[in-house]
Scaffold this motif. Structure first.
Motif, PDB file in Angstrom:
ATOM      1  N   GLY A 378      19.294   0.414 -14.936  1.00  0.00           N
ATOM      2  CA  GLY A 378      18.142   0.903 -14.663  1.00  0.00           C
ATOM      3  C   GLY A 378      16.926   0.539 -15.755  1.00  0.00           C
ATOM      4  N   LYS A 379      17.541  -0.638 -16.779  1.00  0.00           N
ATOM      5  CA  LYS A 379      16.861  -0.599 -17.938  1.00  0.00           C
ATOM      6  C   LYS A 379      15.758  -2.255 -17.309  1.00  0.00           C
ATOM      7  N   THR A 380      15.161  -2.863 -18.229  1.00  0.00           N
ATOM      8  CA  THR A 380      14.484  -3.868 -18.420  1.00  0.00           C
ATOM      9  C   THR A 380      14.312  -4.426 -19.712  1.00  0.00           C
ATOM     10  N   VAL A 381      15.247  -5.280 -19.527  1.00  0.00           N
ATOM     11  CA  VAL A 381      15.447  -6.065 -20.792  1.00  0.00           C
ATOM     12  C   VAL A 381      14.999  -7.545 -21.244  1.00  0.00           C
ATOM     13  N   GLU A 382      14.746  -7.988 -21.879  1.00  0.00           N
ATOM     14  CA  GLU A 382      14.380  -9.802 -22.411  1.00  0.00           C
ATOM     15  C   GLU A 382      16.397 -10.335 -21.949  1.00  0.00           C
ATOM     16  N   VAL A 383      15.483 -11.503 -21.411  1.00  0.00           N
ATOM     17  CA  VAL A 383      16.846 -12.094 -21.173  1.00  0.00           C
ATOM     18  C   VAL A 383      15.818 -13.270 -21.880  1.00  0.00           C
ATOM     19  N   THR A 398      21.089 -11.338 -23.361  1.00  0.00           N
ATOM     20  CA  THR A 398      19.819 -10.281 -23.751  1.00  0.00           C
ATOM     21  C   THR A 398      19.621 -10.585 -25.221  1.00  0.00           C
ATOM     22  N   ARG A 399      18.745  -9.602 -26.291  1.00  0.00           N
ATOM     23  CA  ARG A 399      18.866 -10.341 -27.302  1.00  0.00           C
ATOM     24  C   ARG A 399      20.096  -9.190 -27.782  1.00  0.00           C
ATOM     25  N   THR A 400      20.899  -8.238 -27.402  1.00  0.00           N
ATOM     26  CA  THR A 400      21.780  -7.645 -27.422  1.00  0.00           C
ATOM     27  C   THR A 400      23.491  -9.014 -27.340  1.00  0.00           C
ATOM     28  N   ASN A 401      22.965  -9.858 -26.843  1.00  0.00           N
ATOM     29  CA  ASN A 401      24.159 -10.781 -26.112  1.00  0.00           C
ATOM     30  C   ASN A 401      25.228 -10.313 -25.178  1.00  0.00           C
TER      31      ASN A 401
END
Length: 437
Positions: A378-383, A398-401
């Motif tokens: 449900g979250k929006t993340v940078e990819v 994602t930034r968190t790999n």
């Protein structure tokens, strides 16, 4: 003329292979889609564990077949296993034409010419080649257009009793910051968005130079226009300090992900490994990371079944895994490496027991990884969209790999986009760009 490179091992080996591909490109070679088409086959080897050794010999047995259709084809073996046991490999596979180590990759043009003339081109240097930085002047040929490895330090000064890397890669040698920045600038101009700084012990960068620290390198790379993301691998816990962690938190380009190998949770085992820290000291570093970067995703390496490790010691490793809640764990059974101090220490547990410990640990981590992934739903993340996969979906990280598969047009490849996560899998996420708006 075509080349084919088979790479085993770590990011350093991958980057070395990219450099070798760049050298071959400058010599007029093109990449082959299949090894059977190649005029030059290079096997870039790893020596960290026994299994890659066996895979190398198996691959060489397959590549030998090319000699029937192409008797003039050149087969070469390089990398860490070649550095440690090159002459032994040559005895086991006498059809090989070239063998060279880790510090003289830049000699590939001369070695290739010697092999073409019908001679065995064997060069395994015992000392570090003072001109090895010439390698960095060659271009890299990358499979990924938008992320790139940049070697910032070679070798390792640590004396971990299980590790062959100091023997195969030598002492720590940092590259000058100006040379690194020139390479980063070139990569950005070539379309790279994410710079991945690598080394056997990247957080030790600059110690041998005396006038620059790793966190200063992070700041300098972040100042290069066009660098949108920065990652680094692998750092030793002893060399990760609070100043570096603060800079990681302060620089928007540095991604919220870090690989910090613990190897074992037991103080007794850590001492036997000569890791130079206790469980408590390691966890203090983890606490600092979470303090300054609350959303950081952590990964680690773990060796199961080190000589002398008991079940109680193993449970200390499980305790750390549960406490830290890593996003990813790379766990392996201990593999004795010839020439290391630990190779002479007798094993205390049966292979069957160690296999059970390893499987149990992996299953514990699978549940933790899935739990961590569920928090993205449900979250929006940078990819950063890196490619289109075989199923026609956009694929990126994602930034968190976290690996993400995205529905969307191919025009987004190479761009950082906002993705709403709609489905969570054990090892990947799925979503739509901008939530499908």
């Amino acid at each position: 003329m075509k080349y084919y490179i088979r790479t085993f091992g770590c990011q350093m080996n991958v980057n070395d292979s990219e450099k070798m591909a760049g050298i071959l490109k400058t010599l007029g070679y093109e990449p082959a889609q299949d090894w059977k088409e190649a005029d030059v086959i290079l096997v870039n080897t790893c020596s960290v564990r026994e299994k890659p050794d066996q895979k190398v010999l198996s691959a060489l047995g397959e590549f030998k077949k090319i000699k029937k259709d192409k008797p003039n084809a050149i087969i070469g073996v390089c990398g860490c296993l070649a550095q440690r046991a090159g002459y032994e490999i040559l005895q086991k596979a006498p059809f090989i034409d070239m063998v060279f180590g880790t510090t003289n990759i830049h000699h590939l043009p001369q070695l290739l010419e010697e092999a073409k003339s019908g001679n065995k081109a064997v060069e395994i240097l015992e000392e570090i080649d003072e001109n090895e930085n010439l390698l960095d002047q060659f271009p890299t040929v990358r499979e990924n257009k938008y992320t790139a490895f940049v070697t910032v330090i070679r070798g390792c000064d640590k004396k971990c009793t299980y590790c062959i890397v100091p023997t195969t890669r030598g002492k720590e040698r940092s590259r000058r910051i100006g040379d690194i920045l020139r390479e980063v600038q070139f990569l950005v101009e070539d379309g790279v968005k994410e710079i991945h700084l690598i080394g056997q012990n990247v957080t030790a960068y600059g110690k041998d130079l005396g006038d620059v620290k790793f966190w200063e390198l992070l700041q300098a790379v972040a100042s290069v226009p066009g660098v949108e993301r920065i990652r680094f691998t692998t750092g030793h816990p002893r060399d990760l300090d609070e100043d570096t962690i603060k800079v990681m938190a302060d620089l928007p380009q540095v991604c919220e992900a870090l690989h910090l190998p613990i190897q074992a949770g037991s103080d007794k085992v850590l001492q036997a490994m000569d890791r130079g820290y206790t469980q408590k000291e390691y966890l203090q570093k983890i606490d600092l990371l979470k303090k300054y970067i609350p959303d950081i995703a952590l990964s680690t390496d773990i060796i199961v079944g080190f000589p002398g490790e008991t079940y109680e010691d193993y449970l200390e490793t499980v305790k750390v895994i549960k406490e830290v809640e890593y996003d990813q764990v790379f766990a392996f059974k201990y593999s004795p490496r010839p020439g290391t101090p630990a190779a002479d220490i007798p094993m205390t547990e049966s292979p069957e027991t160690i296999s059970k410990w390893l499987n149990d640990l992996i299953n514990i981590q699978k549940d933790i990884t899935f739990k961590k992934n569920l928090s993205y739903e449900g979250k929006t993340v940078e990819v950063l969209i890196e490619e289109v996969n075989e199923e026609g979906k956009l694929t990126g990280r994602t930034r968190t790999n976290k690996l993400v598969h995205v529905d969307g047009p191919q025009e987004y490849v190479g761009y950082i986009v906002n993705v709403k996560i709609e489905k969570v899998n054990r090892f990947s996420l799925e979503g739509r760009i901008n939530g499908g708006d």
